[in-house]
Design an enzyme around this catalytic site. Structure first.
Site, short mmCIF file in Angstrom:
data_model
loop_
_atom_site.label_atom_id
_atom_site.label_comp_id
_atom_site.label_asym_id
_atom_site.label_seq_id
_atom_site.Cartn_x
_atom_site.Cartn_y
_atom_site.Cartn_z
CB CYS A 439 7.52 8.61 -8.28
SG CYS A 439 8.39 7.11 -8.66
CG HIS A 577 2.28 -11.41 10.79
ND1 HIS A 577 1.32 -10.56 10.17
CD2 HIS A 577 3.44 -10.89 10.93
CE1 HIS A 577 2.10 -9.49 9.70
NE2 HIS A 577 3.22 -9.50 10.26
#
Length: 672
Positions: A439, A577
């Site tokens: 959902c 990163h």
């Protein structure tokens, strides 16, 4: 499948037709803004918008039949939607007053009033469910060669037509009883007046954890029990003219949600942030700000609610009680506004010119009061009872809990197919997974055994909560990227389960299993100077379980990060990163500097090349501020893995001890 699991499927499917309501809300809202007095009577343009929106509202029942049939179908095929439409036409035609009069041979004025209301959302849902079940059962049937044209999906609408004849005869007997019962229920709630609206809102919030609030909403928002609150409100002048709406009454099952979603929950978010431990406040601020903005602007509250729903359930009950009180107050004072999607700023602005919106501006001061109430109550409860809301886990859980709270709004940074593979591994692998759906913010998964789901791994991947509805139904809260992850999970193919034990065999053990005569396709050098760490010693379940891929890790001692091989930099994460490299041989290499360093928001990292760059082995890609990272990152152990190692014959680790960036061979990838 259990009854609860089946109702979950129905609740998910209901989101398909409900998703059309924002279109109606926007169209009709614009029309009322253009002509706030004549409501389309004084402006052709306003009438154009209002009539366009009412085309959706007036046909919600058939949209429910089509949407539920599509949403519950096994493969989300258009033929399932067509089946729902055919079934709805057949059933409602046979159960219309004229047809009932003809079939039962009774005068038209003696036909029960229930048949005049046969075109409603309840019947739409019923038809959608039956149509989906017929589609799922018979869409793969092959008929004899002479009838082969009618095989498979073409067969289903034909079968549905005949089944609906049987259903119509049954409804001729039971529909008046059902309808009268639903009307009695609606009348009972209506007789409770504003108190009934508050009771509804309380249970609306309580049912959100199991996703059954959609079923409850259908009774109060749509024409199941004669209330039909949302369509009547959005209909505005038309509803008034038709006697379907009443100023000060219509919309009372919606209005009180605006103060909660726009103000109350952001107040709770502020309290959670202020109660977080100092070292965690930066991460918690990101989570709470994103959730508060979503709640205020759009009325989507799941990111905030799920952040404390399971770690502090008492707070969630308080939230449900306050929601009921807010809806009760708004209904009592007749401060009315409505929505087509949810109770956020967008819907509030659109509803302000609606003739049914009364004293809507009072919902703003009410909201400000609830902001203070939420903040004070939440902060007091969190501190008084030491509730483990986001950012407070270290008080009892130790350093291992740090880093598990991820910013749900940051999902755009992530490689969705790779994340999908990791979530499959977290739920026990493909062998344990029997159904995938989603959902707005949740993965809704059907599994053979929910006990094997690895909660720690799912949270490391960014999940804010894991819900086990029963032994075969699991929900994982992942944020707005849920649907993308679910779609990718359906296509990425088989993924082995994460190991139940402490760790996989060490990389050396895998290296020994590789054939000694296998050809070396590519040799990777260390991307950073430092000390080698076995992958199963990496303090992150996703990497240690090898769900991300096979390889080794390095704990850096120098600041420069280089490319471990020649190839193309296909991805550099927004926070700099980590990066992904594809070699000429097709090996996909992930270099991830540190653990949970995404939470630093890019601090401590500087990129030296851009996505799409062709790089040589040893060419600098990133530069790190090691002093900052060592002080602020959970760990600087940095995995270097081949994410598609299954396409090759395995890898052989070549390094141990200390390594030098761009010089020391790290591991070899072998041909099959």
């Amino acid at each position: 499948m259990s009854i609860l699991g089946y109702l979950q499927r129905v609740g998910r499917a209901l989101m398909v037709p409900v998703a059309t309501l924002p279109a109606a809300a926007i169209l009709m809202g614009v029309g009322y803004w253009i002509d706030p007095v004549g409501w389309g009577g004084d402006s052709a343009l306003a009438a154009f918008f209002i009539k366009s929106g009412s085309a959706i509202i007036d046909n919600m029942s058939v949209l429910f039949a089509i949407g539920v049939a599509y949403g519950m179908s096994k493969d989300k095929d258009g033929a399932a939607a067509l089946t729902g439409f055919v079934g709805f036409l057949v059933l409602t035609t046979l159960c219309s007053p004229a047809a009932v009069s003809m079939i039962k041979h009774i005068p038209a004025d003696q036909v029960p009033a229930a048949f005049g209301k046969i075109q409603n959302q309840f019947i739409g849902i019923l038809v959608g469910i039956i149509s989906a079940e017929l589609y799922n059962r018979f869409s793969g049937v092959e008929l004899p060669k002479a009838l082969s044209f009618f095989s498979g999906r073409r067969l289903v609408p034909i079968l549905t037509s005949f089944v609906m004849i049987i259903v119509a005869f049954i409804l001729m007997l039971v529909w008046p009883i059902i309808y009268d019962g639903l009307v009695a229920f609606g009348e009972h709630i209506q007789k409770m007046g504003s108190a009934g609206a508050g009771v509804y809102a309380f249970f609306n919030r309580l049912l959100i954890p199991v996703g059954l609030h959609h079923a409850l909403n259908s009774v109060f928002w749509f024409d199941v029990a004669g209330i039909n609150d949302i369509p009547n409100f959005l209909g505005g002048a038309q509803s008034l003219a038709a006697g379907k709406a009443e100023v000060g009454i219509t919309g009372r099952y919606q209005a009180g949600f605006f103060p909660i979603m726009m103000f109350g929950l952001p107040g709770a978010a502020l309290a959670i942030y202020h109660c977080a431990r100092p070292e965690n406040k930066a991460k918690v601020l990101g989570i709470m700000m994103a959730g508060a903005f979503a709640a205020f602007f759009t009325g989507i509250t799941e990111p905030l609610e799920f952040s404390f729903m399971f770690v502090a359930p008492a707070l969630y009950v308080i939230h449900a009680i306050l929601s009921g009180i807010s809806v009760f107050i708004a209904a009592s004072m007749q401060w009315i506004a409505g929505f087509g999607f949810s109770a956020g700023l967008v819907d509030l602005v659109l509803s302000t010119r609606n003739p049914l919106a009364t004293h809507w501006y009072m919902l703003i001061p009410q909201g400000l009061v609830f902001f203070v109430i939420y903040y004070v109550v939440f902060r007091f409860a969190i501190v008084k009872f030491n509730m483990m809301t986001p950012g407070r886990e270290l008080a009892v859980a130790g350093s291992e809990a740090d880093g598990e709270d991820k910013n749900l709004s940051a999902n755009g940074e992530q490689d969705i197919p790779q994340l999908a593979r990791q979530y499959i591994a977290a739920v026990g692998g493909s062998d344990n997974l029997t159904g995938i759906d989603a959902c707005i913010t949740r993965l809704r998964l059907s599994v053979k055994d929910s006990s094997v789901v690895n909660d720690a791994m799912a949270k490391r991947l960014g999940a804010s909560g894991i819900i086990r509805l029963n032994n075969t139904s699991v929900q994982i809260i992942v944020g707005f990227v849920a649907e993308k992850i679910a779609n990718s999970m359906k296509t990425v193919g088989h993924v082995d389960a994460a190991p139940a034990g402490d760790a996989d065999p060490a990389p050396v053990a895998k290296a020994q299993a590789v054939s000694s005569g296998a050809q070396t396709l590519v040799t990777l050098v260390s991307p950073v100077t430092g000390d080698v760490v076995a992958l199963n010693d990496v303090p992150d379940e996703a990497f240690a379980s090898k769900a991300v891929g096979d390889g080794v890790a390095v704990k850096p001692t120098e600041k420069t990060v280089v490319s471990p091989a020649a190839g193309t930099v296909v991805k550099i994460f927004n926070t700099n990163h980590a990066f992904c490299l594809e070699t000429a041989e097709g090996a996909e290499i992930v270099v991830h500097m540190g653990i949970d360093t995404v939470a630093l928001g890019g601090q401590g990292f500087t990129r030296l090349v851009e996505e799409g760059a062709q790089v040589a082995a040893g060419q600098p890609v990133l530069e790190m501020d090691l002093s900052f990272l060592n002080a602020n990152a959970r760990s600087m152990i940095s995995p270097v893995v081949c994410s598609n190692i299954d396409d090759f014959g395995g890898l052989v680790v070549k390094a141990s001890g200390s390594v030098v960036a761009g010089q020391t061979p790290l591991y070899e990838i072998k041909a099959k």
